[in-house]
Design an enzyme around this catalytic site. Structure first.
Site, PDB file in Angstrom:
ATOM      1  N   GLY A   1      -5.502   8.255  -0.518  1.00 43.13           N
ATOM      2  CA  GLY A   1      -5.174   8.074   0.821  1.00 43.13           C
ATOM      3  C   GLY A   1      -5.629   7.029   1.730  1.00 43.13           C
ATOM      4  O   GLY A   1      -5.094   6.348   2.736  1.00 43.13           O
TER       5      GLY A   1
ATOM      6  N   CYS B   1     -12.231   7.398  -0.700  1.00 43.82           N
ATOM      7  CA  CYS B   1     -11.822   8.808  -0.466  1.00 43.82           C
ATOM      8  C   CYS B   1     -12.005   9.473  -1.758  1.00 43.82           C
ATOM      9  O   CYS B   1     -12.614   9.104  -2.534  1.00 43.82           O
ATOM     10  CB  CYS B   1     -10.743   8.787   0.417  1.00 43.82           C
ATOM     11  SG  CYS B   1      -9.238   8.520  -0.399  1.00 43.82           S
ATOM     12  N   GLY B   2     -11.479  10.884  -1.607  1.00 47.34           N
ATOM     13  CA  GLY B   2     -11.666  11.592  -2.879  1.00 47.34           C
ATOM     14  C   GLY B   2     -11.021  10.869  -4.130  1.00 47.34           C
ATOM     15  O   GLY B   2     -11.735  10.906  -5.121  1.00 47.34           O
TER      16      GLY B   2
ATOM     17  N   ARG C   1       2.375 -19.439  -8.494  1.00 48.00           N
ATOM     18  CA  ARG C   1       3.461 -18.448  -8.298  1.00 48.00           C
ATOM     19  C   ARG C   1       3.046 -17.071  -7.525  1.00 48.00           C
ATOM     20  O   ARG C   1       4.023 -16.299  -6.815  1.00 48.00           O
ATOM     21  CB  ARG C   1       4.112 -18.323  -9.632  1.00 48.00           C
ATOM     22  CG  ARG C   1       3.254 -17.509 -10.577  1.00 48.00           C
ATOM     23  CD  ARG C   1       4.027 -17.308 -11.976  1.00 48.00           C
ATOM     24  NE  ARG C   1       3.232 -16.396 -12.727  1.00 48.00           N
ATOM     25  CZ  ARG C   1       2.023 -16.819 -13.515  1.00 48.00           C
ATOM     26  NH1 ARG C   1       1.709 -17.888 -13.436  1.00 48.00           N
ATOM     27  NH2 ARG C   1       1.559 -15.780 -14.416  1.00 48.00           N
TER      28      ARG C   1
ATOM     29  N   ASP D   1     -14.404   8.609   3.735  1.00 50.59           N
ATOM     30  CA  ASP D   1     -14.219   9.944   4.360  1.00 50.59           C
ATOM     31  C   ASP D   1     -15.426  10.875   3.319  1.00 50.59           C
ATOM     32  O   ASP D   1     -16.012  10.111   2.610  1.00 50.59           O
ATOM     33  CB  ASP D   1     -12.835  10.514   4.148  1.00 50.59           C
ATOM     34  CG  ASP D   1     -12.294  11.000   2.820  1.00 50.59           C
ATOM     35  OD1 ASP D   1     -13.258  10.739   1.773  1.00 50.59           O
ATOM     36  OD2 ASP D   1     -11.288  11.805   2.646  1.00 50.59           O
TER      37      ASP D   1
ATOM     38  N   HIS E   1      -4.079 -11.866  -9.362  1.00 51.54           N
ATOM     39  CA  HIS E   1      -2.536 -11.963  -9.088  1.00 51.54           C
ATOM     40  C   HIS E   1      -2.010 -11.516  -7.805  1.00 51.54           C
ATOM     41  O   HIS E   1      -1.172 -12.097  -7.170  1.00 51.54           O
ATOM     42  CB  HIS E   1      -1.702 -10.917  -9.975  1.00 51.54           C
ATOM     43  CG  HIS E   1      -1.543 -11.630 -11.123  1.00 51.54           C
ATOM     44  ND1 HIS E   1      -0.940 -11.068 -12.224  1.00 51.54           N
ATOM     45  CD2 HIS E   1      -2.410 -12.610 -12.030  1.00 51.54           C
ATOM     46  CE1 HIS E   1      -1.183 -11.527 -13.401  1.00 51.54           C
ATOM     47  NE2 HIS E   1      -1.976 -12.519 -13.262  1.00 51.54           N
ATOM     48  N   ASN E   2      -2.928 -10.603  -6.881  1.00 46.39           N
ATOM     49  CA  ASN E   2      -2.282 -10.072  -5.840  1.00 46.39           C
ATOM     50  C   ASN E   2      -3.411 -10.404  -4.627  1.00 46.39           C
ATOM     51  O   ASN E   2      -3.018  -9.859  -3.442  1.00 46.39           O
ATOM     52  CB  ASN E   2      -2.543  -8.605  -5.806  1.00 46.39           C
ATOM     53  CG  ASN E   2      -1.688  -7.955  -6.971  1.00 46.39           C
ATOM     54  OD1 ASN E   2      -2.176  -7.771  -7.937  1.00 46.39           O
ATOM     55  ND2 ASN E   2      -0.398  -8.154  -7.258  1.00 46.39           N
TER      56      ASN E   2
HETATM   57  C1  RB5 Z   1     -10.125  14.930   1.250  1.00 46.98           C
HETATM   58  O1  RB5 Z   1     -10.268  16.402   0.549  1.00 46.98           O
HETATM   59  C2  RB5 Z   1      -9.212  14.251   0.232  1.00 46.98           C
HETATM   60  O2  RB5 Z   1      -7.720  14.637   0.429  1.00 46.98           O
HETATM   61  C3  RB5 Z   1      -9.440  12.726   0.575  1.00 46.98           C
HETATM   62  O3  RB5 Z   1     -10.656  12.208   0.356  1.00 46.98           O
HETATM   63  C4  RB5 Z   1      -8.408  11.970  -0.295  1.00 46.98           C
HETATM   64  O4  RB5 Z   1      -8.538  12.068  -1.546  1.00 46.98           O
HETATM   65  C5  RB5 Z   1      -6.992  11.927   0.157  1.00 46.98           C
HETATM   66  O5  RB5 Z   1      -6.377  10.943  -0.328  1.00 46.98           O
END
Ligand code: RB5
Length: 144
Positions: free
Chosen positions: A71, A66-67, A133, A8, A99-100
């Site tokens: 998210g 993202c930031g 495992r 984003d 591990h994952n």
């Molecule tokens: C956007 O402002 C922000 O909420 C997004 O980039 C992110 O950090 C969400 O988890």
């Protein structure tokens, strides 16, 4: 290896820096955008698209920004077959692979400096899954 990238506005600059590194190293890149840090967009749209490409086998790995990285990691993990790890350092990145068997990496563009993020990405891309495992536990996740 085909790597899909998506972000984003909060992760766009970091994603663009990482894409350049991957191109230089010879990875095949699918860059889904967004590319403009000044225009607000919704991270679930981008994370979903990247996660579906990984789940469908059209990309081997996915990197989402993202930031905070939170998210995009939450959204990506809604797609069955995706194991998206939000990593803040190289050790987490290595463990998420060993591990994952994390097939997606989430990074926070507002929390990490670019050089640190590059090191995290490199550790994540270069580390192999240990299997054994850990495979049994991945199978348990798939059964949830
Ligand atoms: C956007 O402002 C922000 O909420 C997004 O980039 C992110 O950090 C969400 O988890």
């Amino acid at each position: 290896m085909i790597v899909v990238l998506a972000a984003d506005h909060g992760g766009a600059n970091l994603k663009n820096e990482l894409a350049a590194v991957l191109r230089d190293k010879g990875y095949k890149i699918l860059d889904l955008g967004t590319n403009d840090a000044e225009v607000s967009v919704d991270y679930p749209v981008y994370a979903k698209e990247a996660a579906l490409l990984v789940a469908e086998g059209k990309a081997d790995r996915g990197i989402v920004c993202c930031g905070s990285g939170i998210g995009v990691s939450i959204a990506s993990n809604r797609v069955r077959g995706v194991r998206c790890a939000l990593c803040m350092d190289e050790n987490m990145a290595e463990l998420s692979r060993r591990h994952n068997d994390a097939n997606m990496l989430a990074l926070g563009g507002r929390l990490l400096d670019v050089e640190k993020a590059k090191r995290i990405m490199e550790s994540w891309l270069e580390t192999k899954f240990e299997g054994g495992r850990h495979k049994r536990r991945i199978d348990m996740i798939d059964g949830i």
